[in-house]
Design an enzyme around this catalytic site. Structure first.
Site, PDB file in Angstrom:
ATOM      1  N   GLU A 453       0.824  -1.211   0.000  1.00  0.00           N
ATOM      2  CA  GLU A 453       0.000   0.000   0.000  1.00  0.00           C
ATOM      3  C   GLU A 453       0.861   1.265   0.000  1.00  0.00           C
ATOM      4  O   GLU A 453       0.460   2.305   0.518  1.00  0.00           O
ATOM      5  CB  GLU A 453      -0.927   0.028   1.209  1.00  0.00           C
ATOM      6  CG  GLU A 453      -1.962  -1.071   1.217  1.00  0.00           C
ATOM      7  CD  GLU A 453      -2.942  -0.933   2.359  1.00  0.00           C
ATOM      8  OE1 GLU A 453      -2.914   0.087   3.056  1.00  0.00           O
ATOM      9  OE2 GLU A 453      -3.747  -1.842   2.534  1.00  0.00           O
ATOM     10  N   GLY A 454       2.005   1.203  -0.584  1.00  0.00           N
ATOM     11  CA  GLY A 454       2.909   2.345  -0.566  1.00  0.00           C
ATOM     12  C   GLY A 454       3.855   2.220   0.610  1.00  0.00           C
ATOM     13  O   GLY A 454       3.530   1.623   1.639  1.00  0.00           O
TER      14      GLY A 454
END
Length: 757
Positions: A453-454
């Protein structure tokens, strides 16, 4: 005195008389507030509004109800879940050889088949569809235990149970989609993956260039209304082997075949990977781990509209669907991996430090090693506490987006700290690869969790405070709604009482923060007495200070605050450590105040308090206005920052518990799978043997100091003492067994030269 009285009377008149207040205060503030509102993209707004507020709301608002925290019914494993963990999970872990999995870059087919047959991909699927319907706690526990043996296997299990598409189908799928896919997913007949990330879009899903254009096409021999899809995705776990692909794309209707909206928005669909035009199979090598991760592409792939998850009515709702479902998965899978890292590191490092000797003594006796062991032990206790508390929220059918962001960022960072310390303690033993290296694959896999998710930079700087400040605040959302009304006069009327309440709320938090700071938090609430009471009071003080500072930051920077990432992230750190410390205190309460665990509680909570105070100090220093900085410091830290890291004595107590066999060590590391295949079992055997032979070791050292025995190694000393009848037969037997096991522990894998040719 008259001047002061006049000022007080003026303030009372201004705020007490509605018309005067509306003219002098409300309308100017309302106008400023509308201008200061941060511009939100559609994806930002969806992310902001998604999910639920739970204990984070209590912590953010300045007056946490500790009794409410204690009353949350902590999730417990059911008998069925325990049976699955004690049987199927144990059997799976016995089948796993992480060295072979990594070397072959895949799990054996026997393992794949076992995962399918026993429903490891169906942990969250309801029983009516053939799944287990396990709790979030059970899901987390299963993943954590597997991860302590093989991170590759754990990732393989966690993805279908957290990142979709099963969860998307459960929440949003049509009845026919659920009936078609959930039984296949439960039986392992269909292996899923979900494709979101692409070369041009990582954390910013709004930037995905993948498209789906509404058009007519042929499907099953008929002309139907559908979508022409084009996509290129990467970093997709299980994609090389998946048989069904969840896909996120931007949906467009240029010809108005569905209505007047041309840009419909992010949409999710479910597509068999053998459908014409779908390409999978190519692989990445994430840190050279053995789980499957790769790319998927599609060019001019036509699908019918009913393949949209949830059907046509869910077209354009994909991002909200993903945010809500991913937040739950974020609170289960990634914390489970990090907690497993803690349990593995704590169990092995404590034993190794007790067994490995330098300068004639165990390295666990050196304070430098004790300092690292204390970090490992304290953080592992906190990791487990946070894992269980976060799973408890999810098991209450909540989707706590802020809490799961806290868990994702801080638990993966704690996992990184723990495994780094474990490698430092093991030194050469930790870096030499081979079947008996139980740390290396975990070390290499740690960045994988961090980048999901980053990278954590995004999670810390944008998600935790950015979402928490608006969602957890008691007035800001309602104020934003009022400011957004088309009828400005109506907006001002609705804004006015909210503004008054907001000002009283902020002033109250500032006053109480100042009082608590001056009185050492003496008047703050604590639900218990004893050694932990002061921690509740300190956390209550910092909760007040956080609420006050959040209002100051929003007032000072307005909409520009979301670009002041370094500043807002520090307030996010405060909220995070309030939650992490709360989790520790709840665990200590739930487990009956185990006195032996108190050093672990002290270490982790005092570390969190220290980091809270540090974050406040740096926030105030960087406000950019020295008069404002002085004023805020006078309220929050009027006597300075007196919070320190835990005392050395506490660190030593933690280290001592970790280097001894017993219930404390077992309780701390109960998720760690111990067996003979990766060198973990011999650690336990050697540690127990050493403790049984403690008196014999004492005699040998005493004889050596007197000069009655000679030898360069411990084994030589034992043999000389045995030959001279200085030890009893029982002592000799115990010492030889213990020393043989200790030598096995400190040995590393060696390979023949031919293996490198």
């Amino acid at each position: 005195m008259w001047l002061v009285l006049l000022i007080i009377v003026a303030v009372i008149v201004i705020f007490a008389v509605r018309d005067i207040r509306m003219s002098i205060v409300t309308r100017p503030v309302f106008k400023w507030f509308k201008q200061a509102l941060p511009p939100l993209s559609a994806t930002e707004r969806d992310a902001m509004e998604a999910g639920d507020i739970w204990w984070d709301g209590e912590l953010f608002r300045g007056n946490p109800d500790w009794h409410q925290l204690h009353q949350y019914a902590t999730s417990q494993l059911s008998a069925e879940e325990r049976e699955f963990i004690d049987n199927q999970v144990v059997e799976l872990c016995a089948m796993l050889d992480d060295e072979t999995i990594t070397a072959q870059q895949d799990m054996p087919e026997s393992v794949w088949q076992y995962l399918k047959d026993e429903g490891f991909f169906a942990l969250i699927i309801p029983k009516e569809h053939g799944g287990h319907d396990f709790s979030a706690l059970a899901n987390s526990t299963i993943v954590a235990k597997i991860a302590s043996k093989s991170l590759s296997a754990a990732v393989t299990v966690m993805v279908p149970n957290s990142l979709g598409p099963a969860e998307l189908l459960l929440h949003y799928g049509t009845l026919s989609q659920q009936q078609q896919w959930l039984p296949k997913l439960a039986k392992g007949e269909a292996l899923p993956c979900f494709a979101l990330t692409g070369p041009e879009a990582g954390s910013d899903a709004g930037a995905i260039p993948d498209t789906g254009v509404v058009c007519k096409g042929e499907f099953a021999g008929k002309e139907v209304l559908g979508l022409r899809l084009n996509w290129s995705k990467r970093y997709i776990t299980l994609a090389p082997r998946a048989t069904v692909l969840g896909l996120a794309f931007k949906m467009f209707d240029p010809d108005g075949l569905l209505g007047t909206t041309k840009n419909i928005g992010i949409t999710c669909a479910l597509i068999p990977t053998d459908h014409p035009g779908v390409r999978t199979g190519d692989r990445h090598k994430p840190m050279n781990m053995g789980f499957l991760n790769g790319t998927t592409e599609g060019k001019d792939v036509f699908i019918p509209l009913e393949w949209i998850i949830g059907g046509e009515v869910q077209a354009g709702n994909g991002w909200r669907m993903l945010v809500e479902c991913l937040s739950a998965g974020r609170g289960i899978s990634l914390p489970a991996l990090s907690t497993a890292t803690g349990h593995l590191s704590a169990r092995t490092s404590g034993a190794y430090a007790a067994l490995r000797q330098q300068f004639g003594v165990a390295i666990g006796e050196f304070e430098g090693i004790q300092e690292a062991l204390a970090r490992i032990g304290g953080l592992t206790y906190q990791l487990e506490a946070t894992r269980v508390l976060t799973a408890t929220a999810i098991d209450q059918k909540l989707s706590p987006s802020v809490i799961t962001a806290i868990a994702k960022y801080h638990m993966t960072e704690m996992g990184r700290q723990v495994i780094n310390d474990a490698l430092d303690i093991h030194a050469g033993k930790g870096i030499q690869m081979g079947p008996n290296n139980y740390l290396a694959h975990c070390y290499m896999g740690t960045p994988v969790s961090i980048t999901v998710e980053g990278a954590n930079i995004l999670t810390r700087n944008l998600m935790i405070f950015g979402q928490g400040a608006i969602r957890c605040h008691p007035y800001v959302i309602d104020e934003m709604v009022a400011a957004g009304l088309d009828d400005e006069e109506k907006g001002v009327r609705e804004f006015d009482p909210l503004l008054c309440q907001h000002m009283l709320y902020s002033a109250g938090n500032g006053v109480m923060s100042f009082v608590h700071a001056l009185t050492g938090s003496y008047f703050a609430k604590a639900p218990v007495g004893g050694a932990t009471a002061k921690y509740y009071r300190y956390l209550g003080r910092f909760s007040r200070a956080l609420a006050f500072c959040a209002d100051i930051a929003m007032l000072r920077f307005g909409g520009d605050l979301k670009r002041r990432e370094m500043l807002s992230a520090r307030l996010g750190d405060v909220l995070s450590h309030l939650y992490l410390a709360s989790a520790v205190l709840k665990r200590y309460q739930d487990e009956g105040h185990q006195h032996a665990d108190l050093p672990f509680v002290q270490y982790s909570v005092e570390r969190s308090l220290y980091l809270c105070a540090k974050a406040f100090d740096e926030f105030i220093y960087n406000l950019g206005s020295w008069p404002l900085s002085l004023a805020v410091r006078a309220v929050v830290l009027p006597l300075g920052n007196h919070f320190k890291m835990p005392k050395d004595e506490v660190a030593k107590q933690v280290a001592q518990h970790m280097t001894r066999s017993g219930v404390v060590r077992e309780r701390l590391t109960h998720l760690c799978v111990v067996d003979d295949s990766n060198g973990t079992a011999v650690l336990d055997k050697a540690l127990e043997a050493q403790q049984h032979a403690a008196q014999g070791y004492h005699e040998v050292h005493k004889l050596r100091k007197k000069g009655e025995i000679q030898g360069l190694t411990m084994m030589q000393l034992i043999e000389d003492a045995q030959a001279k009848n200085k030890l009893s037969a029982e002592q000799s037997e115990q010492l030889i067994a213990a020393e043989s096991l200790r030598q096995e522990v400190i040995a590393v894998d060696v390979f023949a030269a031919q293996e490198f040719e």
